[in-house]
Structures are given as C-alpha cells and as structure tokens.
Design a protein around this motif. Sequence first.
Motif, PDB file in Angstrom:
ATOM      1  N   MET A  43       0.803  -1.157  -0.038  1.00  0.00           N
ATOM      2  CA  MET A  43      -0.176  -0.131  -0.018  1.00  0.00           C
ATOM      3  C   MET A  43       1.031   1.326  -0.125  1.00  0.00           C
ATOM      4  SD  MET A  43      -2.956  -1.141   0.093  1.00  0.00           S
ATOM      5  CE  MET A  43      -3.890  -2.568   0.457  1.00  0.00           C
ATOM      6  N   MET A  44       2.117   0.977   0.190  1.00  0.00           N
ATOM      7  CA  MET A  44       3.172   2.127   0.051  1.00  0.00           C
ATOM      8  C   MET A  44       4.196   2.060  -0.854  1.00  0.00           C
ATOM      9  SD  MET A  44       3.916   1.730   4.214  1.00  0.00           S
ATOM     10  CE  MET A  44       5.233   3.015   4.249  1.00  0.00           C
ATOM     11  N   GLY A  45       3.660   1.459  -2.107  1.00  0.00           N
ATOM     12  CA  GLY A  45       4.546   1.310  -3.338  1.00  0.00           C
ATOM     13  C   GLY A  45       5.458   0.189  -3.436  1.00  0.00           C
ATOM     14  N   GLY A  46       5.347  -0.704  -2.291  1.00  0.00           N
ATOM     15  CA  GLY A  46       6.109  -1.764  -2.219  1.00  0.00           C
ATOM     16  C   GLY A  46       5.666  -2.957  -2.805  1.00  0.00           C
ATOM     17  N   PRO A  47       6.491  -4.136  -2.611  1.00  0.00           N
ATOM     18  CA  PRO A  47       7.851  -4.168  -1.649  1.00  0.00           C
ATOM     19  C   PRO A  47       8.854  -3.486  -2.127  1.00  0.00           C
ATOM     20  CG  PRO A  47       6.595  -6.385  -2.100  1.00  0.00           C
ATOM     21  CD  PRO A  47       5.890  -5.493  -2.790  1.00  0.00           C
ATOM     22  N   HIS A  48       9.741  -3.069  -1.307  1.00  0.00           N
ATOM     23  CA  HIS A  48      10.896  -2.263  -1.760  1.00  0.00           C
ATOM     24  C   HIS A  48      12.288  -3.322  -1.675  1.00  0.00           C
ATOM     25  CE1 HIS A  48       8.425   1.345  -2.110  1.00  0.00           C
ATOM     26  NE2 HIS A  48       7.941   0.976  -0.893  1.00  0.00           N
ATOM     27  N   LEU A  49      13.314  -2.966  -2.515  1.00  0.00           N
ATOM     28  CA  LEU A  49      14.501  -3.373  -2.076  1.00  0.00           C
ATOM     29  C   LEU A  49      15.072  -3.011  -0.916  1.00  0.00           C
ATOM     30  CD1 LEU A  49      15.715  -3.399  -5.894  1.00  0.00           C
ATOM     31  CD2 LEU A  49      14.971  -5.401  -4.711  1.00  0.00           C
ATOM     32  N   ARG A  50      16.108  -3.318  -0.410  1.00  0.00           N
ATOM     33  CA  ARG A  50      16.693  -2.905   0.754  1.00  0.00           C
ATOM     34  C   ARG A  50      17.294  -1.750   0.754  1.00  0.00           C
ATOM     35  NH1 ARG A  50      16.459  -5.828   5.311  1.00  0.00           N
ATOM     36  NH2 ARG A  50      18.190  -5.465   6.813  1.00  0.00           N
ATOM     37  N   TRP A  51      17.972  -1.281  -0.456  1.00  0.00           N
ATOM     38  CA  TRP A  51      18.635   0.030  -0.874  1.00  0.00           C
ATOM     39  C   TRP A  51      17.616   1.261  -0.920  1.00  0.00           C
ATOM     40  CZ3 TRP A  51      17.288   2.740  -4.875  1.00  0.00           C
ATOM     41  CH2 TRP A  51      16.622   2.167  -5.901  1.00  0.00           C
ATOM     42  N   ALA A  52      16.376   0.945  -1.351  1.00  0.00           N
ATOM     43  CA  ALA A  52      15.396   1.824  -1.485  1.00  0.00           C
ATOM     44  C   ALA A  52      14.723   2.110  -0.171  1.00  0.00           C
ATOM     45  CB  ALA A  52      14.318   1.227  -2.356  1.00  0.00           C
ATOM     46  N   ALA A  53      14.662   0.965   0.953  1.00  0.00           N
ATOM     47  CA  ALA A  53      14.122   0.861   2.287  1.00  0.00           C
ATOM     48  C   ALA A  53      15.210   2.166   2.985  1.00  0.00           C
ATOM     49  CB  ALA A  53      13.977  -0.377   2.782  1.00  0.00           C
ATOM     50  N   TRP A  54      16.537   1.786   2.586  1.00  0.00           N
ATOM     51  CA  TRP A  54      17.404   2.810   3.540  1.00  0.00           C
ATOM     52  C   TRP A  54      17.131   4.376   3.067  1.00  0.00           C
ATOM     53  CZ3 TRP A  54      20.291   3.315   7.341  1.00  0.00           C
ATOM     54  CH2 TRP A  54      21.416   4.170   7.214  1.00  0.00           C
ATOM     55  N   GLY A  55      17.104   4.304   1.762  1.00  0.00           N
ATOM     56  CA  GLY A  55      16.819   5.921   1.524  1.00  0.00           C
ATOM     57  C   GLY A  55      15.475   6.315   2.085  1.00  0.00           C
ATOM     58  N   MET A  56      14.265   5.538   2.025  1.00  0.00           N
ATOM     59  CA  MET A  56      13.260   6.122   2.768  1.00  0.00           C
ATOM     60  C   MET A  56      13.525   6.451   4.316  1.00  0.00           C
ATOM     61  SD  MET A  56      10.193   4.145   0.915  1.00  0.00           S
ATOM     62  CE  MET A  56      10.976   2.540   0.769  1.00  0.00           C
ATOM     63  N   PHE A  57      14.134   5.424   4.835  1.00  0.00           N
ATOM     64  CA  PHE A  57      14.502   5.682   6.495  1.00  0.00           C
ATOM     65  C   PHE A  57      15.281   6.995   6.738  1.00  0.00           C
ATOM     66  CE2 PHE A  57      17.329   4.630  10.163  1.00  0.00           C
ATOM     67  CZ  PHE A  57      16.187   4.044  11.194  1.00  0.00           C
ATOM     68  N   CYS A  58      16.447   7.056   5.730  1.00  0.00           N
ATOM     69  CA  CYS A  58      17.246   8.283   5.803  1.00  0.00           C
ATOM     70  C   CYS A  58      16.399   9.566   5.593  1.00  0.00           C
ATOM     71  CB  CYS A  58      18.259   8.110   4.991  1.00  0.00           C
ATOM     72  SG  CYS A  58      19.817   6.971   5.324  1.00  0.00           S
ATOM     73  N   SER A  59      15.486   9.508   4.729  1.00  0.00           N
ATOM     74  CA  SER A  59      14.873  10.596   4.495  1.00  0.00           C
ATOM     75  C   SER A  59      13.871  10.936   5.741  1.00  0.00           C
ATOM     76  CB  SER A  59      13.629  10.794   3.105  1.00  0.00           C
ATOM     77  OG  SER A  59      12.964  11.469   2.965  1.00  0.00           O
ATOM     78  N   ASP A  60      13.272  10.117   6.319  1.00  0.00           N
ATOM     79  CA  ASP A  60      12.663  10.048   7.625  1.00  0.00           C
ATOM     80  C   ASP A  60      13.311  10.865   8.587  1.00  0.00           C
ATOM     81  OD1 ASP A  60      10.533   8.520   6.230  1.00  0.00           O
ATOM     82  OD2 ASP A  60      10.788   6.679   7.454  1.00  0.00           O
ATOM     83  N   VAL A  61      14.391  10.606   8.754  1.00  0.00           N
ATOM     84  CA  VAL A  61      15.296  11.255   9.515  1.00  0.00           C
ATOM     85  C   VAL A  61      15.590  12.690   9.332  1.00  0.00           C
ATOM     86  CG1 VAL A  61      17.642  11.245  11.007  1.00  0.00           C
ATOM     87  CG2 VAL A  61      16.304   9.085  10.707  1.00  0.00           C
TER      88      VAL A  61
END
Length: 166
Positions: A36-54
């Motif tokens: 529902m959030m455009g996933g599933p996402h690859l690990r590198w994409a998840a890292w980018g989203m995590f970093c963006s959140d911060v």
Amino acid sequence: MSSIPTLQTERLVLRAPVMADYPAYADFMASERSRMMGGPHLRWAAWGMFCSDVAMWELYGHGALMIDLRETGECVGQVGINHGPMFPEKELGWMLYEGFEGRGFATEAGRALQDWAFETLRLETLVSYFDPANEKSMAVSARLGGVRDHSATPQDEGDVVFRYFA
C-alpha cells in the motif's frame, strides 16, 4: 537529533529513529505489507526512505518517529509527517509491523503527532494519501477526524486523500 521530540501517550512512546530500528523497518518495506506504500521495496530503497524520514527533521522541522510500547519498549512501527518533492502537501502517515494491528496503536500515535503538528508547527491542515484498497488505514484516518478531500492533489495517481484540520 536533539531537535526531534519524544512524545508520550497512555500506551506509547514516539521517539527518534536510531540505527537499531533499520532492520525491522527494512523487513517491513521488503514485505507484502508495504504494497500500500508502493512496495515491496529493495533494501537500498528502504535505506533511502529511512534516511529521508530522519533528514526531514533537519530540513522541515518534522519527520518520522518510531512507535514503542511504553510497557515493554518494543518498537511496533512508525508514524510521521512526510514532505518534500514526493508529497504535494504535508502528509500524516503511519505503518505498523505485523502482529500489532487492530489494537489502536496507529490511531493513538497518529493523534499524538497530529496534535503536536497543529500545536507546535502551527499547521492548519495535514493530509493522508491512501491506496484505494487500504481500507484499514482510511478507517484510522476517519477516527483521527480526517475527511475525504476529492479536490486535493494526490501523491500517486488514483490515491484517496483524507484531510485533517487544526
């Protein structure tokens, strides 16, 4: 990260993300639960989203907070105010890890961050963007006082947008 607030509710502590949160976050983003959030996402994409959140905390004065249970300290998900080039407006969003749905945690966390945004940031409105099939999150939005806004610009084509007012 001293500018990132810690918010407390009756059952939850909303706190700054730390590196120890990334594995569970990446697992969620790689799972079917993220569809529902455009996933599933690859690990590198998840890292980018995590970093963006911060990074949003530094760039906009708001961002994501991890949701911990007060009683045990267990992290059960995330709530955040998203913004930036991918979001037409400031968005209140949430996600819960598997096994923690249906207990009101998303509503409780969403309410706390929504109240903080309206009181501290003096925002007049927030939106939430939903995949049309995400009925459970739209029900959370309604409990938070969200109303469907047919005139709002969607994040992705076909999104349902709910709006909250201060």
